[in-house]
Write an enzyme that holds these catalytic residues in place. Structure first.
Site, mmCIF file in Angstrom:
data_model
loop_
_atom_site.group_PDB
_atom_site.id
_atom_site.type_symbol
_atom_site.label_atom_id
_atom_site.label_comp_id
_atom_site.label_asym_id
_atom_site.label_seq_id
_atom_site.Cartn_x
_atom_site.Cartn_y
_atom_site.Cartn_z
ATOM 1 N N MET A 1 4.681 42.334 96.659
ATOM 2 C CA MET A 1 5.838 42.293 97.491
ATOM 3 C C MET A 1 6.164 43.058 98.899
ATOM 4 O O MET A 1 7.429 43.277 99.196
ATOM 5 C CB MET A 1 6.754 43.282 96.201
ATOM 6 C CG MET A 1 7.203 42.876 94.851
ATOM 7 S SD MET A 1 7.133 44.435 94.126
ATOM 8 C CE MET A 1 5.367 45.313 93.573
ATOM 9 N N SER B 1 0.480 50.045 85.407
ATOM 10 C CA SER B 1 0.958 50.469 87.061
ATOM 11 C C SER B 1 0.265 51.406 87.981
ATOM 12 O O SER B 1 1.259 52.918 87.514
ATOM 13 C CB SER B 1 2.089 49.760 86.967
ATOM 14 O OG SER B 1 2.600 49.942 88.652
ATOM 15 N N MET C 1 8.736 39.159 86.229
ATOM 16 C CA MET C 1 9.576 39.573 86.598
ATOM 17 C C MET C 1 10.417 39.811 85.583
ATOM 18 O O MET C 1 11.358 39.400 85.827
ATOM 19 C CB MET C 1 9.565 40.429 88.101
ATOM 20 C CG MET C 1 8.799 39.577 88.951
ATOM 21 S SD MET C 1 7.912 41.247 88.714
ATOM 22 C CE MET C 1 8.912 43.062 89.121
ATOM 23 N N GLY D 1 10.062 51.413 90.098
ATOM 24 C CA GLY D 1 9.266 51.834 88.610
ATOM 25 C C GLY D 1 10.561 51.671 87.879
ATOM 26 O O GLY D 1 11.621 52.316 88.544
ATOM 27 N N GLY D 2 10.165 52.179 86.807
ATOM 28 C CA GLY D 2 11.078 52.491 85.752
ATOM 29 C C GLY D 2 12.319 51.763 85.196
ATOM 30 O O GLY D 2 13.614 52.285 85.252
ATOM 31 N N HIS E 1 -0.502 43.566 93.364
ATOM 32 C CA HIS E 1 1.423 41.684 93.219
ATOM 33 C C HIS E 1 1.975 42.366 94.509
ATOM 34 O O HIS E 1 2.598 43.906 94.638
ATOM 35 C CB HIS E 1 1.901 42.967 92.244
ATOM 36 C CG HIS E 1 2.965 42.488 92.158
ATOM 37 N ND1 HIS E 1 4.755 42.381 90.984
ATOM 38 C CD2 HIS E 1 3.624 41.409 92.679
ATOM 39 C CE1 HIS E 1 5.562 41.879 91.922
ATOM 40 N NE2 HIS E 1 5.306 40.630 92.284
ATOM 41 N N ASP F 1 5.598 42.073 83.649
ATOM 42 C CA ASP F 1 5.738 43.398 84.386
ATOM 43 C C ASP F 1 7.509 43.992 84.903
ATOM 44 O O ASP F 1 8.591 43.234 84.752
ATOM 45 C CB ASP F 1 5.674 42.883 86.490
ATOM 46 C CG ASP F 1 5.497 44.494 87.101
ATOM 47 O OD1 ASP F 1 5.346 44.879 86.643
ATOM 48 O OD2 ASP F 1 4.973 44.352 88.025
ATOM 49 N N GLY F 2 7.866 44.901 83.607
ATOM 50 C CA GLY F 2 9.622 46.094 84.340
ATOM 51 C C GLY F 2 9.490 45.491 82.839
ATOM 52 O O GLY F 2 9.859 44.913 82.239
ATOM 53 N N MET G 1 4.800 47.324 98.572
ATOM 54 C CA MET G 1 5.961 46.897 98.674
ATOM 55 C C MET G 1 6.182 47.599 99.884
ATOM 56 O O MET G 1 5.730 48.675 100.694
ATOM 57 C CB MET G 1 7.080 47.244 97.819
ATOM 58 C CG MET G 1 6.700 47.867 96.393
ATOM 59 S SD MET G 1 8.329 48.161 95.388
ATOM 60 C CE MET G 1 7.284 48.294 94.226
ATOM 61 N N GLY H 1 10.713 45.908 93.499
ATOM 62 C CA GLY H 1 11.920 46.885 93.863
ATOM 63 C C GLY H 1 11.404 48.430 93.533
ATOM 64 O O GLY H 1 10.728 49.516 94.862
ATOM 65 N N ASP I 1 1.009 47.583 92.646
ATOM 66 C CA ASP I 1 2.542 46.728 93.357
ATOM 67 C C ASP I 1 2.508 47.359 94.836
ATOM 68 O O ASP I 1 2.313 48.374 95.196
ATOM 69 C CB ASP I 1 3.407 47.661 92.727
ATOM 70 C CG ASP I 1 3.757 47.461 91.308
ATOM 71 O OD1 ASP I 1 3.968 45.911 91.334
ATOM 72 O OD2 ASP I 1 3.467 48.427 90.968
ATOM 73 N N GLY J 1 3.567 50.544 83.723
ATOM 74 C CA GLY J 1 4.199 52.351 84.311
ATOM 75 C C GLY J 1 3.874 53.373 83.901
ATOM 76 O O GLY J 1 2.898 54.324 83.399
ATOM 77 N N SER J 2 5.068 53.463 83.746
ATOM 78 C CA SER J 2 6.444 54.935 83.874
ATOM 79 C C SER J 2 5.663 54.972 82.276
ATOM 80 O O SER J 2 5.456 56.365 81.195
ATOM 81 C CB SER J 2 7.611 55.126 83.727
ATOM 82 O OG SER J 2 8.376 53.384 83.513
ATOM 83 N N HIS K 1 -2.803 47.301 88.374
ATOM 84 C CA HIS K 1 -2.144 47.204 88.650
ATOM 85 C C HIS K 1 -1.523 47.557 90.017
ATOM 86 O O HIS K 1 -1.505 48.834 89.936
ATOM 87 C CB HIS K 1 -1.085 46.570 87.619
ATOM 88 C CG HIS K 1 0.084 45.680 88.099
ATOM 89 N ND1 HIS K 1 -0.304 43.793 88.125
ATOM 90 C CD2 HIS K 1 1.751 46.271 88.619
ATOM 91 C CE1 HIS K 1 0.637 44.007 89.215
ATOM 92 N NE2 HIS K 1 1.535 44.932 88.977
#
Length: 215
Positions: A67, A7, A136, A143-144, A65, A174-175, A36, A141, A34, A196-197, A32
């Site tokens: 959002m 991500s 999810m 990351g991390g 994705h 995702d998450g 928002m 909303g 995101d 992601g992170s 990916h």
């Protein structure tokens, strides 16, 4: 084989071209993105321009994705920018069936994303029409966040429906994905893992090892 979708929300945006090229070269199947809007979720990130900018950089799947709310009025922008998959939250727009048809009629794959507060029964009517379901495992909303184990039940339920009805959608998680939570997801039926992170916050020389560790 499980697919890995780094991500870019966690990437160093100053070096975004290099970041994407590195995860591409080191084995990621998807990129990916995101999106928002500060409305459906409290954060604001990317728009169609980032998809358009990344399209010439990689031939890997651009996994977008959304959002955002509403959704329908922006779909054409993301299709035209070069997205390969567009997923959205059906509770964010009353035109969900129409949105799926528009996406698929433009040689793009359509996905549904499931907020932790949404049940599988709420989105079941779309499952025979889509290509991807994003479960999810954090509140969308930011990351991390920490992986929500309560959402694993949705992976199991989706896998059961997929097998019983012989449907073709992929299950994406995702998450909070790392090498430990990845095992939980894979064991229970995940096809794609968004990270992601876990990938981007580390040394760039480690990207291959980190991506491989999720498999």
């Amino acid at each position: 084989m499980i697919k890995i979708a780094p991500s870019i929300l966690a990437a160093n945006l100053v070096d975004i071209k290099e970041e994407v090229e590195l995860v591409d070269k080191n084995g990621a199947e998807f990129i990916h993105i995101d999106v928002m809007d500060g409305h459906y979720v409290p954060n604001i990130t990317f728009g169609p321009n980032i998809v358009k900018s990344l399209r010439p950089i990689t031939k890997k799947v651009l996994d977008v994705h959304l959002m955002i709310s509403p959704v329908a009025k922006y779909i054409d922008n993301f299709i035209n920018a070069g997205a390969d998959i567009i997923s959205f939250h059906p509770e964010a727009d009353q035109k969900s069936t129409e949105i799926i048809k528009i996406i698929k009629s433009n040689n793009c794959k359509a996905g549904i994303a499931i907020h932790p507060k949404i049940n599988i029964s709420d989105i079941a009517k779309y499952l025979d029409a889509i290509d991807l379901v994003i479960v999810m495992t954090v509140v969308p909303g930011f990351g991390g966040q920490k992986f929500m184990e309560s959402e694993v039940a949705k992976i199991i339920e989706l896998k059961k429906i997929k097998n019983e009805k012989k449907l073709n959608f992929e299950i994406e998680i995702d998450g909070g994905i790392n090498n430990e939570t990845a095992k939980i997801c894979k064991t229970n039926g995940a096809d794609v893992l968004v990270a992601g992170s876990y990938i981007f916050s580390k040394n760039k020389d480690e990207y291959k090892n980190l991506i491989d560790s999720l498999r």
